[in-house]
Structures are given as C-alpha cells and as structure tokens.
Design a protein around this motif. Structure first.
Motif, PDB file in Angstrom:
ATOM      1  N   GLU A  86       0.825  -1.210   0.238  1.00  0.00           N
ATOM      2  CA  GLU A  86       0.106   0.159   0.098  1.00  0.00           C
ATOM      3  C   GLU A  86       0.923   1.353  -0.142  1.00  0.00           C
ATOM      4  N   ARG A  87       0.470   2.129  -0.800  1.00  0.00           N
ATOM      5  CA  ARG A  87       1.175   3.475  -0.852  1.00  0.00           C
ATOM      6  C   ARG A  87       0.368   4.650  -0.548  1.00  0.00           C
ATOM      7  N   ARG A  88      -0.831   4.565  -1.011  1.00  0.00           N
ATOM      8  CA  ARG A  88      -1.831   5.765  -0.647  1.00  0.00           C
ATOM      9  C   ARG A  88      -2.921   5.115   0.075  1.00  0.00           C
ATOM     10  N   MET A  89      -3.381   5.938   0.917  1.00  0.00           N
ATOM     11  CA  MET A  89      -4.771   5.602   1.618  1.00  0.00           C
ATOM     12  C   MET A  89      -5.598   6.743   1.460  1.00  0.00           C
ATOM     13  N   SER A  90      -6.882   6.473   1.251  1.00  0.00           N
ATOM     14  CA  SER A  90      -8.134   7.696   1.324  1.00  0.00           C
ATOM     15  C   SER A  90      -9.060   7.190   2.301  1.00  0.00           C
ATOM     16  N   ILE A  91      -9.405   8.002   3.421  1.00  0.00           N
ATOM     17  CA  ILE A  91     -10.282   7.689   4.367  1.00  0.00           C
ATOM     18  C   ILE A  91     -11.430   8.954   4.249  1.00  0.00           C
ATOM     19  N   THR A  92     -12.645   8.282   4.120  1.00  0.00           N
ATOM     20  CA  THR A  92     -13.827   9.085   4.118  1.00  0.00           C
ATOM     21  C   THR A  92     -14.480   9.022   5.299  1.00  0.00           C
ATOM     22  N   ASN A  93     -14.674   9.932   5.886  1.00  0.00           N
ATOM     23  CA  ASN A  93     -15.391  10.173   7.279  1.00  0.00           C
ATOM     24  C   ASN A  93     -16.894  10.192   6.939  1.00  0.00           C
ATOM     25  N   GLN A  94     -17.673   9.068   7.052  1.00  0.00           N
ATOM     26  CA  GLN A  94     -19.086   8.871   6.863  1.00  0.00           C
ATOM     27  C   GLN A  94     -19.784   9.577   8.062  1.00  0.00           C
ATOM     28  N   ALA A  95     -19.984  10.613   7.900  1.00  0.00           N
ATOM     29  CA  ALA A  95     -20.431  11.276   9.522  1.00  0.00           C
ATOM     30  C   ALA A  95     -21.917  12.040   9.146  1.00  0.00           C
ATOM     31  N   ASP A  96     -22.710  12.335  10.178  1.00  0.00           N
ATOM     32  CA  ASP A  96     -23.931  12.895  10.530  1.00  0.00           C
ATOM     33  C   ASP A  96     -23.715  14.204  11.343  1.00  0.00           C
ATOM     34  N   PRO A  97     -24.392  15.203  11.127  1.00  0.00           N
ATOM     35  CA  PRO A  97     -23.913  16.282  11.877  1.00  0.00           C
ATOM     36  C   PRO A  97     -24.574  15.924  13.244  1.00  0.00           C
ATOM     37  N   GLU A  98     -25.704  15.237  13.630  1.00  0.00           N
ATOM     38  CA  GLU A  98     -26.195  15.048  14.678  1.00  0.00           C
ATOM     39  C   GLU A  98     -25.340  13.978  15.406  1.00  0.00           C
ATOM     40  N   LEU A  99     -25.092  12.716  14.733  1.00  0.00           N
ATOM     41  CA  LEU A  99     -24.692  11.558  15.225  1.00  0.00           C
ATOM     42  C   LEU A  99     -22.949  11.462  15.337  1.00  0.00           C
ATOM     43  N   GLY A 100     -22.577  12.167  14.433  1.00  0.00           N
ATOM     44  CA  GLY A 100     -21.016  12.097  14.467  1.00  0.00           C
ATOM     45  C   GLY A 100     -20.675  11.166  13.629  1.00  0.00           C
ATOM     46  N   THR A 101     -19.526  10.358  13.502  1.00  0.00           N
ATOM     47  CA  THR A 101     -18.968   9.429  12.583  1.00  0.00           C
ATOM     48  C   THR A 101     -19.860   8.192  12.726  1.00  0.00           C
ATOM     49  N   LEU A 102     -20.324   7.668  11.682  1.00  0.00           N
ATOM     50  CA  LEU A 102     -20.983   6.417  11.450  1.00  0.00           C
ATOM     51  C   LEU A 102     -20.264   5.486  11.072  1.00  0.00           C
ATOM     52  N   ALA A 103     -19.109   5.528  10.176  1.00  0.00           N
ATOM     53  CA  ALA A 103     -18.244   4.646   9.688  1.00  0.00           C
ATOM     54  C   ALA A 103     -17.057   5.458   9.103  1.00  0.00           C
ATOM     55  N   TYR A 104     -15.839   4.849   8.755  1.00  0.00           N
ATOM     56  CA  TYR A 104     -15.029   5.268   8.077  1.00  0.00           C
ATOM     57  C   TYR A 104     -14.661   4.241   6.685  1.00  0.00           C
ATOM     58  N   THR A 105     -14.690   5.045   5.575  1.00  0.00           N
ATOM     59  CA  THR A 105     -14.509   4.258   4.269  1.00  0.00           C
ATOM     60  C   THR A 105     -12.995   4.350   3.974  1.00  0.00           C
ATOM     61  N   VAL A 106     -12.258   3.200   3.756  1.00  0.00           N
ATOM     62  CA  VAL A 106     -10.734   3.301   3.561  1.00  0.00           C
ATOM     63  C   VAL A 106     -10.562   2.652   2.238  1.00  0.00           C
ATOM     64  N   THR A 107      -9.642   3.095   1.371  1.00  0.00           N
ATOM     65  CA  THR A 107      -9.361   2.634   0.025  1.00  0.00           C
ATOM     66  C   THR A 107      -7.889   2.969   0.304  1.00  0.00           C
ATOM     67  N   THR A 108      -7.231   1.827  -0.513  1.00  0.00           N
ATOM     68  CA  THR A 108      -5.795   1.792  -0.529  1.00  0.00           C
ATOM     69  C   THR A 108      -5.246   1.551  -1.955  1.00  0.00           C
ATOM     70  N   LEU A 109      -4.337   2.249  -2.419  1.00  0.00           N
ATOM     71  CA  LEU A 109      -3.805   2.212  -3.584  1.00  0.00           C
ATOM     72  C   LEU A 109      -2.137   1.670  -3.614  1.00  0.00           C
ATOM     73  N   ASP A 110      -1.753   1.048  -4.644  1.00  0.00           N
ATOM     74  CA  ASP A 110      -0.267   0.744  -4.845  1.00  0.00           C
ATOM     75  C   ASP A 110       0.318   1.729  -5.703  1.00  0.00           C
ATOM     76  N   ASP A 111       1.512   1.745  -5.890  1.00  0.00           N
ATOM     77  CA  ASP A 111       2.231   2.788  -6.671  1.00  0.00           C
ATOM     78  C   ASP A 111       1.859   3.181  -7.995  1.00  0.00           C
ATOM     79  N   ASN A 112       1.112   1.934  -8.566  1.00  0.00           N
ATOM     80  CA  ASN A 112       0.594   2.381  -9.957  1.00  0.00           C
ATOM     81  C   ASN A 112      -0.883   2.796  -9.950  1.00  0.00           C
ATOM     82  N   GLY A 113      -1.314   3.259  -8.760  1.00  0.00           N
ATOM     83  CA  GLY A 113      -2.859   3.754  -8.566  1.00  0.00           C
ATOM     84  C   GLY A 113      -3.827   2.630  -8.803  1.00  0.00           C
TER      85      GLY A 113
END
Length: 391
Positions: free
Chosen positions: A297-324
């Motif tokens: 793994e060379r790059r990690m993108s983390i999406t904070n799946q959140a709600d204004p009232e409840l806060g974070t419900l989940a983190y969506t995590v994607t990882t890529l290698d050097d070639n994308g």
C-alpha cells in the motif's frame, strides 16, 4: 460514619411518621447517593445486598428490629454490591436507598401501604433536608420518599413521553426477571430481544441494512436518512440498556437471521441469535474488496461517513499501490464510543508502519451509491471544504 448515623436517624423519624409506625421493623441504609441506573437493575441487586448485610449482622440468626447506617471514611464501601459507581454527568436525580427488613407478612403489609401513599405523602422533614445537604455538600431542589415501583412508574412516563415506550418494556422484562422473551421492533427497523439480563440485537452495516435489512424496501434516495434513523435509535437503546444493567449482545446481521426475525416467534428468534457469535471488540471492519497481489500500500484515502447529529458512523478506507491500482476497500464501523478512537489509532499506525501517504476526506454526510445501495468513498468533488489529514 457519624454523618450516616445522623442521617439514618432523621430518615427513620420521617418514615415512622409517614407510615404510622415502623419500630417493629429493621431499617438499613448506606450513607451514599446513587444514580437511578444503579438502583434499577435486573433483580435489583442493591436491595438484595442491603438485605444480606442486615441479615449478616444478626449473628444468632434471630431477627431484631434495628436501625443500621452504613458509612465509610475512605470514600468508598468495601462491599462491592453497595459501592456507588455514579459518574459525572449521571443526571440531576440522586437517590439515597434504604431497605426495610422484617417478617414476611409485616413487609407485605408495609409494601402495600408504601405503594399507595409514600410518593404522595413522602415529603421529608426540614431536619432530614438539612442533614442530607450537610452530609453530601449539595443543595437539594426537591426531596421526597418513593418506592422502587414509584421510580419505575416515573421512568415509564418519562420514556413514553419521549416516544421510547418499547425501551421501558425491555427494561421492565429484565428488572423484574419476567419469564420468557420480550421483543421490540422499532420504527427504524431496529430489533431487540431481552431474555434474563441479556439483550440481543443485530448490527447492520450500511450495505447490509440497505440491501437485505430493514432498509431494503426504501427508495434509494431515502437510504441515507433511513440509516441515520436506524443508527440513532440503535445507539440510544443500546446505551440505555447497558446503563440499566443489561448485557447487550450484538451479532452481525445476515439474510438468514433477517428471515428468522421476520417469520419466527420470539423463542425461535432468540435461538437464532444465540447461534451466532457475538461481535467482540469496539469496532467492526467490513472488507468489501481485497486485491491478492503482493504490491504494498502506498496511498490511503479515508472518507469520514458522518452525520451532523450522530457524528462518525463509519470510515470508508481505500488503499492504492504505486501504480494507482486499488488494493483494498473497507468500511470501519465503531460499535461503541471508544471504538472511534481505536479505529483512528489503528489507521494512523498502519500508515506509519508502511510509510503510506494518508488523506482524510470529510464530506459531512453519508456517501453512497444509489444504484448499488452501498457506501462509497468520497472524491474531492464531494467535499464542502478542503480536505484534512487524520491526526
């Protein structure tokens, strides 16, 4: 200890007046304040503990009516069953429990009188009010005597007024050790079954909830609001059940369990729950995709799946290698409040150990594919503001 003894004396005088004589009965109380979640628990163990302490003081096992005050100069009771566990923020209602002890028939008669009159006529004397305020260093807004039945009735009214009557029914099942199973299905599709001091409930990831769970019949455009409603009720009920002494047993939902819950009776549903290992730990990782190549793994993108009232419900995590090339797609769900920090710490550690570039995206809402009915990772176009790093 002296303060507890003085307080017990004032309290006994009040109760003798209100209940037309209690000299033929024993009375025991701890000189401590408790939150109602410490009193209202399955089987009411605090009352049992007080009864056992009173009985243990009769060395010849012959009942003698006495007044026993339990105090401590060390800030805690050495008997775990009566040691207060109240935490800051427990709430404004504080309780000073006491327990009558005596022959069964005498206690039965007293119980009827107390349930009929204590709450209505149970105002404390001025001397008792002053003793309470001096002993605990607080200002009492209102002081009154009540039975456990009164406390239960007051809580029922409070929960019913806030649309939480099913929560009361689940709690009552456990507190009073009713036989059998009590179930509740909420408007958000949440399911809870209570048997004994255990509450069983399925946990749905967004994808499962939307594809085969309670959200399967909703139009795609309503899935975000529907899952937020489910998550809000799930957290609310689970936290309340745990606070009042039940063991909440989470299991990961699956289509077979979903069918059982929809078609079977409560006993069969309970058996189905018990066949599934409970979720352990503070968080859940849902692995959606994993590339089997050996590229790091060379790059990690983390999406904070959140709600204004409840806060974070989940983190969506994607990882890529050097070639994308996509290596992994995962959703990390906190199961308990402390799970959120655990997820963050583990993702940071994973990036640091493998020298992975990390980016955290905060779209401020749940992102999902309407066509696939599944969570998706954010892109820069989804962001209301600049991206931030997790730290």
């Amino acid at each position: 200890m002296a303060a507890a003894t003085a307080l017990a004396g004032h309290l006994a005088k009040d109760l003798d007046r209100i209940l037309d004589g209690i000299h033929h009965l024993g009375l025991i109380l701890p000189g401590a304040l408790y939150d109602q979640t410490e009193i209202l628990r399955p089987g009411f163990p605090l009352i049992d503990a007080l009864t056992e302490l009173y009985s243990g003081s009769d060395r010849d096992r012959i009942f003698k009516p006495r007044l026993i005050a339990l105090g401590s100069d060390r800030g805690y009771f050495p008997v775990a069953g009566i040691d207060p566990r109240r935490r800051p923020g427990s709430g404004p209602l504080l309780l000073l429990p006491f327990c009558f002890v005596g022959p069964r028939d005498d206690i039965a008669r007293l119980a009827r009188v107390m349930e009929d009159t204590l709450l209505q006529n149970g105002e404390t004397s001025q001397a008792t009010r002053e003793a309470v305020q001096e002993a605990f260093g607080l200002t009492a807004m209102n002081l009154s005597y009540a039975t456990i039945g009164d406390l239960c009735a007051l809580l029922r009214v409070q929960l019913d007024g806030n649309g939480l009557l099913p929560l009361w029914e689940l709690l009552e099942q456990s507190w009073f050790e009713r036989p059998g199973v009590r179930s509740a299905t909420l408007d958000g599709g949440n399911r809870f079954l209570v048997a004994g001091d255990h509450a069983h409930t399925p946990f749905y990831t967004f994808d499962d909830w939307a594809q085969f769970g309670p959200g399967r019949a909703l139009p795609a455009m309503e899935l975000g609001e529907g899952y937020r409603r489910w998550a809000r009720l799930q957290r609310q009920y689970a936290l309340a059940l745990e606070a009042y002494g039940l063991h909440v047993r989470w299991v990961l939902a699956n289509p077979q369990l979903e069918t059982t819950l929809a078609t079977a009776d409560d006993e069969a549903a309970l058996a189905a729950f018990r066949e599934i290992p409970c979720l352990s730990g503070d968080y859940l990782v849902e692995a959606i995709f994993q590339n089997d190549n050996e590229h790091p793994e060379r790059r990690m993108s983390i999406t904070n799946q959140a709600d204004p009232e409840l806060g974070t419900l989940a983190y969506t995590v994607t990882t890529l290698d050097d070639n994308g090339q996509l290596l992994r797609l995962e959703h990390h769900y906190p199961l308990r409040p402390q799970g959120l920090n655990t997820i963050i710490d583990r993702l940071i550690q994973r990036c640091d150990e493998q020298a992975v570039e990390r980016q955290v995206l905060h779209p401020g809402r749940l992102l999902y594919s309407e066509r696939g009915r599944n969570l998706r990772a954010a892109t820069v176009a989804d962001l209301p503001a600049s991206t931030e790093r997790l730290h």
